[in-house]
Structures are given as structure tokens and as C-alpha cells.
Design an enzyme around this catalytic site. Structure first.
Site, PDB file in Angstrom:
ATOM      1  N   LYS A  38       1.813   8.557 -14.883  1.00  0.00           N
ATOM      2  CA  LYS A  38       2.921   8.105 -14.039  1.00  0.00           C
ATOM      3  C   LYS A  38       3.479   6.787 -14.573  1.00  0.00           C
ATOM      4  CE  LYS A  38       3.919   7.362  -9.083  1.00  0.00           C
ATOM      5  NZ  LYS A  38       3.331   7.304  -7.724  1.00  0.00           N
ATOM      6  N   SER A 113       5.507  10.145  -4.324  1.00  0.00           N
ATOM      7  CA  SER A 113       6.342   9.670  -5.393  1.00  0.00           C
ATOM      8  C   SER A 113       5.899  10.109  -6.795  1.00  0.00           C
ATOM      9  CB  SER A 113       6.392   8.137  -5.351  1.00  0.00           C
ATOM     10  OG  SER A 113       5.118   7.594  -5.597  1.00  0.00           O
ATOM     11  N   SER A 137       1.380   9.686  -2.135  1.00  0.00           N
ATOM     12  CA  SER A 137       2.155  10.022  -3.339  1.00  0.00           C
ATOM     13  C   SER A 137       1.469  10.900  -4.373  1.00  0.00           C
ATOM     14  CB  SER A 137       2.639   8.752  -4.014  1.00  0.00           C
ATOM     15  OG  SER A 137       3.762   8.271  -3.312  1.00  0.00           O
TER      16      SER A 137
HETATM   17  N1  GLN Z   1       6.148   8.082   0.841  1.00  0.00           N
HETATM   18  C1  GLN Z   1       5.346   6.910   1.012  1.00  0.00           C
HETATM   19  C2  GLN Z   1       6.180   5.676   0.772  1.00  0.00           C
HETATM   20  O1  GLN Z   1       7.318   5.837   0.513  1.00  0.00           O
HETATM   21  C3  GLN Z   1       4.173   6.931   0.088  1.00  0.00           C
HETATM   22  C4  GLN Z   1       4.502   6.509  -1.280  1.00  0.00           C
HETATM   23  C5  GLN Z   1       3.311   6.355  -2.165  1.00  0.00           C
HETATM   24  O2  GLN Z   1       2.221   6.816  -1.862  1.00  0.00           O
HETATM   25  N2  GLN Z   1       3.539   5.637  -3.260  1.00  0.00           N
HETATM   26  O3  GLN Z   1       5.738   4.569   0.854  1.00  0.00           O
END
Ligand code: GLN
Length: 433
Positions: A38, A113, A137
Site C-alpha cells: 500500500k 482504503s 481499511s
Molecule cells: N473508512 C475509515 C476512515 O475513513 C477507515 C479507514 C482506514 O482504516 N484507514 O477513517
């Protein structure tokens, strides 16, 4: 044996932000295995942008601890995967470099994400990848793309070299098509690193086992309640039935603190983000700051141009929540709610071994379907409790609704990652065709 690998994927899904054409690899547990990383995880000599314009052109001078471990295990790091900018999002639509498409249906999002990592695996471009999970994410894109993803217990994987979004919540974790591959990748990245003060001396040397006879599974009523698509709930109930056939027993439970968990999560993650992201000034990379302007004007202009809308929103929310006069009203209250989530989990885990439910309330959304931030945030309701409590949680594919995959989420006690992996493995092996 060391060697070189050519990696030229047909990236129709915009899963990668950077690919490395000629990649070297060595010997070890992951000898010659292509692994995607990532884009918020630092890779020496390879551009690392967090899918943000503000980091465009940034080439880290060092490797994240996990990247060093991958290399030592002989893996070939083939590229950096697309994501929501700085990890802020649930669909990968918040990337400054265009959304990733879900390989199973390109009119849909891959989840986020870590959507690029999940899509690269689902499309067969790589067998395994690293993601990060701050509030879901890893697990969300795993569920939406029909693969396996583990958010490790907080403290089991070093965050050294991870570009921070919300330090107290996030972990780097493995993603792959099978539980066995997730377990193998996890065995490479878990363990102590003195450069991350929150990392523990807990390595992972486990071979997944299908033996779950006598296992007690807590089934929280909230995970099948309001906001959860009943069709998704049914598929997950059926999967839990399979675990019962394997000798597990289920025990209904409730997590009353869930009423406040999502709100607490969004206060804490935006507060931490506002502080973490303060360092990006566009002076050394990204959109060049106009040095003739006053510091204030230059800093404002560069950040307005360099950060996307969602990131700016969260910096503002977090700055507000931490400002004097409001601190007690928001941040301190969120910490109390977080403590209640922890207390609920420890109460439940005094009676059960794991907790199971859906990973996401629905299957993958259509692109642009969630246009307002609040409805996007609401879809994280089932994943954020594990981050608030720091406990391990895995998502394993457990069926489909209208052709799109559903994830079964299994959470465990802090540091009981081996157990959640075993339950996922037992399920996966039982339903294997
Ligand atoms: N969707 C969640 C957020 O926007 C989780 C994102 C993540 O785990 N990086 O914070």
C-alpha cells in the site's frame, strides 16, 4: 537464490500507483513471491504518495520495517497500491490519482482504503499484499473484493515507516486470496521492532488449524441490526451455522457501546490526523510552496492545493475537536466512549473465545453511490470497534449477495490473532469446493 522478475501487469482497475518493472528477489519464506505494498508504507527508492498530491514525487530514503522484513524473506516488491488519500475513506474513491475499480464488477468500488491491494489480489495480479487498517481499511476491501484480510492486534506489527493517519488505531496487515497465504505473510511481518514504541515482542509462528471443536462464538445483536442489509446478515448467519457444524457453539451478546463507537472513532481519528498531517508543507516535495509569500499564506495555499476535500475536512474537524474549550466536549468524551468499547469487549471475551458477524453492512457500493460523507462514515460501523479496542479481526469471504461477495468478520481477544486465523481457516476449508 536471488533473481530478477519482470512485472508488467495489465492494470485495468487502477490498482497500482507505481509498478516496478524489474524487481529483484532473494531466498527465504517468500522467495520470488510478488508482493504489492500500500502506498502509505515507505519503500526506499520507490515513490510513496499516500495517494495524495502533497506527497507527489516523495521518494523515501528508507524502508518501513515491514518492507525490510519482506525483502529479507525474499519477496519481490512489485509496486505500490492505490488507496484513499492518507487512508481516509471506505471506497478508494478519495485517491488523488483516480479511483480503483472492483475487478468483480467495474461499476463498483473495491472498498477502502486499501482498495488497490485488494483489487490487485482479486484480479490475480499478485498473490498477496500489505494493507493498513485504521477503522476497517483492510477488512472492508477484503470483503468487497472477495479475499481474506487481517487487522492484527495493536502492537504486533511495527508501524515504523508507515506514514501515520491515526497512530493509536492503525496496524499494517496481510491480505491474500487464502487464509494460508495471509498466515504466511503475517509470519513475516509480525514481531518486535524497537523503532516502534508500541510494538510488542510477539512473533507469529503459527500453522493454521481447522480444529475449533468446543469454541464459543459470541454473536452481537448489533451486527445484525439496524443499517445492516438483511441479505448480508443471512449469508453471514449461514456461515456461522457452518462453524456450529464444525463443533462451535454460539452465544448471543450485545455491545451497547456501539451506539457511540462510530462517533468516537471519527473524533479520535480526525484529531490524530490533524496533528499528523500538520508536517506537510510542500517545501521539500509536492506542490512547491511560494517562498516569497508569508509563511502563513504559503502554508495555506500549498495545503489547499495539495490535500483533497476529504482530507481537508478531517483536518478541520480534528483541529476543532482538539481546540481549547472544545477538547473536553469532544476528544475527552470520545476517549471515554473508547474505554466503554474496550470494557464491552473484555466482558464478552470473559464468556466467549471469538466474536463473529458481517464485516460490512452491505456489499460493494456503486462508484459515486455514497456522495455525502456521513453515509460513507456509517458504513464503517462494524469495523471500527476492533480498532478502538486494539483487538485482532479477520475478514474471510463467506458467500455472495446478487453476485457480490460478503465477508465474515471474526474478532478475538487482544493478541489472540492465532485464534481468529484458525476460525477463518476452519471456515474456509469447510466450504472449499
Ligand atoms: N473508512 C475509515 C476512515 O475513513 C477507515 C479507514 C482506514 O482504516 N484507514 O477513517
Amino acid at each position: 537464490m536471488t533473481g530478477t522478475l519482470s512485472f508488467e501487469p495489465d492494470d485495468r482497475f487502477n490498482a497500482f500507483l507505481t509498478t516496478c518493472r524489474k524487481v529483484s528477489h532473494g531466498s527465504g519464506r517468500l522467495a520470488g513471491i510478488p508482493v504489492a505494498v500500500k502506498d502509505n508504507i515507505s519503500t526506499q527508492g520507490i515513490e510513496t504518495t499516500c495517494a495524495s498530491k502533497i506527497l507527489k514525487g516523495y521518494i523515501p530514503p528508507y524502508d518501513a520495517h515491514v518492507v525490510r522484513l519482506l525483502k529479507e524473506a525474499g519477496a519481490a516488491i512489485v509496486g505500490k497500491t492505490n488507496m484513499d488519500e492518507f487512508g481516509m475513506g471506505t471506497t478508494t474513491e478519495n485517491s488523488a490519482f483516480g479511483p480503483t475499480l472492483n475487478p468483480l464488477d467495474t461499476s463498483r468500488v473495491p472498498g477502502g482504503s486499501s482498495g488497490g491491494s485488494a483489487a490487485a489480489i482479486a484480479a490475480g495480479m499478485v498473490p498477496m499484499a500489505l494493507g493498513t487498517d485504521t477503522g476497517g481499511s483492510i477488512r472492508c476491501p477484503a470483503a468487497f473484493c472477495g479475499i481474506v484480510g487481517l487487522k492484527p492486534s495493536y502492537g504486533r506489527v511495527s508501524r515504523y515507516g508507515l506514514i501515520a493517519y491515526a497512530n493509536s488505531l492503525e496496524q499494517i496487515g496481510p491480505m491474500a486470496k487464502t487464509v494460508t497465504d495471509v498466515s504466511t505473510l503475517y509470519s513475516v511481518i509480525a514481531g518486535h521492532d524497537p523503532r516502534d514504541s508500541t510494538s510488542y515482542d510477539r512473533s507469529y509462528n503459527h500453522i493454521p488449524s481447522v480444529e475449533i471443536k468446543g469454541l464459543k462464538i459470541g454473536i452481537p445483536q448489533e451486527y445484525f441490526g439496524k443499517g445492516v442489509d438483511p441479505a448480508v446478515g443471512n449469508v453471514v448467519q449461514k456461515a456461522i451455522g457452518t462453524l456450529e457444524q464444525l463443533g462451535a457453539t454460539t452465544i448471543p451478546c450485545t455491545i451497547p457501546s456501539m451506539e457511540y463507537a462510530l462517533a468516537a472513532y471519527y473524533v479520535i481519528c480526525t484529531s490524530e490526523a490533524s496533528s499528523n498531517l500538520a508536517r506537510f508543507d510542500g517545501v521539500r516535495y509536492g506542490p512547491a510552496a511560494d517562498v516569497k509569500k508569508s509563511w502563513h499564506d504559503a502554508y495555506r495555499d500549498v495545503r489547499r492545493a495539495g490535500f483533497g476535500e476529504e482530507v481537508r475536512r478531517r483536518i478541520m474537524l480534528g483541529t476543532f475537536a482538539l481546540s481549547s474549550g472544545y477538547y473536553g466536549k469532544y476528544y475527552a468524551k470520545a476517549q471515554v466512549a473508547r474505554e466503554n468499547v474496550r470494557a464491552d469487549f473484555s466482558r464478552i471475551f470473559s464468556k466467549v473465545d471469538v466474536i463473529a458477524g458481517p464485516t460490512m453492512p452491505t456489499t460493494a457500493f456503486r462508484l459515486k453511490e455514497k456522495s455525502d460523507p456521513l453515509s460513507m462514515y456509517l458504513s464503517d460501523i462494524l469495523t471500527v470497534p476492533a480498532n478502538l479496542a486494539g483487538i485482532p479481526s479477520i475478514s474471510v469471504p463467506c458467500g455472495k449477495v446478487a453476485g457480490m461477495p460478503v465477508g465474515l468478520q471474526i474478532m478475538g481477544r487482544h493478541f489472540d490473532d492465532e485464534r481468529v486465523i484458525d476460525v477463518a481457516y476452519a471456515y474456509e476449508q469447510a466450504v472449499r469446493a
